[in-house]
Design an enzyme around this catalytic site. Structure first.
Site, mmCIF file in Angstrom:
data_model
loop_
_atom_site.group_PDB
_atom_site.id
_atom_site.type_symbol
_atom_site.label_atom_id
_atom_site.label_comp_id
_atom_site.label_asym_id
_atom_site.label_seq_id
_atom_site.Cartn_x
_atom_site.Cartn_y
_atom_site.Cartn_z
ATOM 1 C CG HIS A 274 -0.246 0.344 2.361
ATOM 2 N ND1 HIS A 274 0.060 1.616 2.947
ATOM 3 C CD2 HIS A 274 0.320 -0.671 3.421
ATOM 4 C CE1 HIS A 274 0.673 1.683 4.095
ATOM 5 N NE2 HIS A 274 0.749 0.337 4.381
ATOM 6 C CB CYS A 275 1.317 4.104 -1.669
ATOM 7 S SG CYS A 275 -0.078 4.306 -2.870
#
Ligand code: FAD
Length: 566
Positions: free
Chosen positions: A511-512
């Site tokens: 994820h970011c």
């Protein structure tokens, strides 16, 4: 030949039917009966009187009987209730509430648009609190005057549908202590549980005491007692748990009801009597996506049905393609809109449909514009056809533009490919050159093509609890400001040099902040031989928003070290 047409109900459906009937014929006699004192008022704007946004109750009334007569030659009889229908002899009995007189009025055609009434269940102790409902101008004026006249500040709104949420917001804006109580685990069912958490947070942050998953058990003197045992102070209780169609008149006249209990009509909105039509909240309509009959309490469908009936009565052909249900709401600083199917509806109806979702977060305008803000967008599409089934958008910007595009695409049988191709208006103050709608098409097509795999934010807590391998590809500074507990930081800018730190023998979840950089990371890893990598849709921003309200209200341990809502 001149016709005499009577209409029961003088607001959304009734007034629209009357106006269209007049446009279709100058000679027909049109009489509209309204049991209340006003015709053609804006039901939808009623809650905004509570905050003072609409300062005078009178402003909610859009047309007067006098104007109906002078401008349209339509007789609008307010304070006149149609109390029975004699189908055999084709007349109605009407009671004038001002004089008490009961009189007959004959018809060639009769249109029923009596709407729906607020449900007020018989809960024990109900006489011990001041209960209000919101249906018309008289109701809102009464509620507004009462809350202003009392000294206590505590108000409970029961029911987290559109009317309850709007009432809670406007009462809060007016400075009251508002509790909003919902028996289900979420407010606003047109939004899925994962999306609605954004609105839960907003309601909570704005100081409304939002209680979900708890039911009103009984009332005590100025108190609402909940199933959990909680007691909520309430000098005023606004009951907004839903509406039920006004079917009394139709039932007494032996007009058929449908499976939902609302009035049954055919595709031309005709009841089982050839000369009687019904429209609006009182009827059930065909949902073109669920392929079932449903009650749809929305102004747009009521007015569209009104037009169709007026045309039908005048022998103009109309086509009824059914409804998909599109709606919008403002919740303090956020806007939400939805159309078509959502995941919870698919589950509730046990629909045999193979679908997948896209969740994207994009800015609603070009990022450097001062009011640019994230727009959270969820799209449902059919697998494997890519046909669009529904969408929800929540953000501070123009969500309705995006959802209107999707509603249009659904009506035209659009697919993910069509969304990619749409040429939508763009300039920096309005949107981005590739709009969130286009992006949803790109991302959906990629998932459908098997280019990458995803998990939604609502699965992350389980992943954390099971010590799943979660990689945060944000840059080091972003990670330091808050991260998922147990996650490993491998910034996208360092990823290609550090692939040896990422396992190949187990699933890896990336994820970011919004899902875009992690999508790039997923693709890079896949090309480097990692076959078990997933993008967490919604990413850190979506996760923070998803977890926050339940963490706060359930005293739950957070799965992030710090939320990040920016
Ligand atoms: P109504 O517009 O309710 O009109 C029915 C009228 O018939 C009533 O005034 C009633 O007094 C009268 N009547 C009933 N029986 C008789 C009788 N026997 N004789 C004479 N008169 C009779 N929809 C949206 O799409 N968007 C929104 O934002 C939205 N917000 C809303 C907010 C509130 C507070 C409310 C109450 C509704 C809202 N709605 C909204 C729903 C929308 O207003 C309704 O779907 C729509 O008005 C239905 O039209 P209708 O003609 O069936 O009923």
């Amino acid at each position: 030949m001149k016709k005499k047409i009577l209409i029961v109900g003088g607001v959304a459906g009734g007034a629209s039917a009357a106006a269209r009937l007049r446009r279709n014929s100058e000679e027909d006699e049109i009489i509209m009966f309204e049991k209340g004192p006003h015709v053609s008022f804006s039901n939808c704007a009623l809650p905004y009187h509570l905050s003072g946004l609409i300062s005078e109750a009178d402003k909610l009334v859009l047309m007067s009987p006098e104007k109906f007569m002078t401008q349209y030659k339509i007789e609008a009889r307010v304070n006149n209730e149609v109390i029975s229908i004699d189908r055999e002899n084709k007349y109605v009995n009407v009671k004038n509430s001002e004089t008490g007189d009961i009189y007959k009025e004959t018809y060639d055609k009769l249109i029923l648009s009596p709407g729906a009434k607020p449900i007020v269940p018989k809960i024990s102790g109900i006489e011990k609190v001041n209960i209000f409902t919101i249906r018309n101008v008289v109701d809102i004026d009464k509620l507004n005057k009462y809350v202003k006249s009392i000294e206590a500040r505590d108000i409970a709104v029961i029911g987290g549908g559109f009317i309850g949420v709007e009432a809670a917001e406007n009462l809060k804006d007016a400075g009251y202590n508002v509790s909003l109580i919902e028996a289900l685990d979420q407010v606003l069912k047109p939004f899925d549980y994962d999306m609605v958490q954004i609105l839960h947070k907003e309601i909570y942050d704005k100081g409304v005491n939002l209680i979900v998953n708890d039911k009103v058990e009984n009332f005590e003197e100025d108190k609402v007692v909940l199933a959990s045992g909680k007691k909520i102070n309430a000098k005023v209780v606004v009951m907004a748990i839903g509406v039920s169609p006004e079917t009394g008149l139709a039932k007494e006249a032996n007009l058929e009801s449908g499976q939902t209990g609302a009035i049954k009509v055919d595709k031309n909105y005709k009841t089982n009597d050839d000369d009687i039509y019904a429209i609006g909240d009182a009827i059930e309509v065909y949902n073109a996506l669920t392929h079932s009959m449903t009650k749809l309490s929305l102004a747009g469908p009521a007015q569209k049905a009104a037009r169709a009936v007026a045309d039908n009565i005048n022998n103009k052909s109309t086509i009824n393609k059914g409804y998909i249900g599109s709606s919008a709401i403002k919740v303090f600083d956020y806007n939400g809109a939805s159309t078509g199917l959502n995941e919870s509806l698919i589950k509730v109806l046990n629909m045999n449909i193979n679908y997948d979702i896209v969740r994207v977060i994009l800015t609603d305008k070009v990022g450097i514009m001062p009011t640019s803000a994230p727009m959270h967008f969820k799209l449902l599409y059919e697998v494997p056809t890519g046909k669009i089934l529904g969408a929800q958008a929540i953000g501070k910007g123009d969500v309705t533009k995006r959802i209107d595009v999707i509603a249009t695409a659904i009506k035209f049988g659009g697919t993910l490919e069509d969304l990619k191709d749409l040429e939508l208006c763009y300039a920096p103050p309005f949107s981005t050159a590739k709009d969130v709608v286009n992006y949803a098409g790109y991302v959906g097509s990629n998932i459908l093509n098997g280019d990458f795999k995803q998990v939604n934010v609502d699965k992350v807590r389980e992943l954390v609890e099971n010590n799943a391998y979660i990689v945060d590809v944000r840059e080091r500074g972003e990670y330091a400001n808050g991260y998922i507990k147990g996650s490993k930081n491998v910034p996208l800018s360092e990823l290609r040099e550090r692939t040896n730190e990422i396992p190949k023998d187990k699933p890896v979840y990336l994820h970011c902040r919004t899902g875009q950089r992690s999508y790039n990371a997923v693709l890079a890893l896949q090309k480097l031989g990692f076959n078990n990598v997933y993008n967490i849709t919604g990413s850190f921003l979506g996760l923070s928003l998803y977890e926050y309200f339940n963490d706060k209200t359930q005293n739950r341990e957070s799965i992030v070290t710090e939320y990040n809502f920016r």
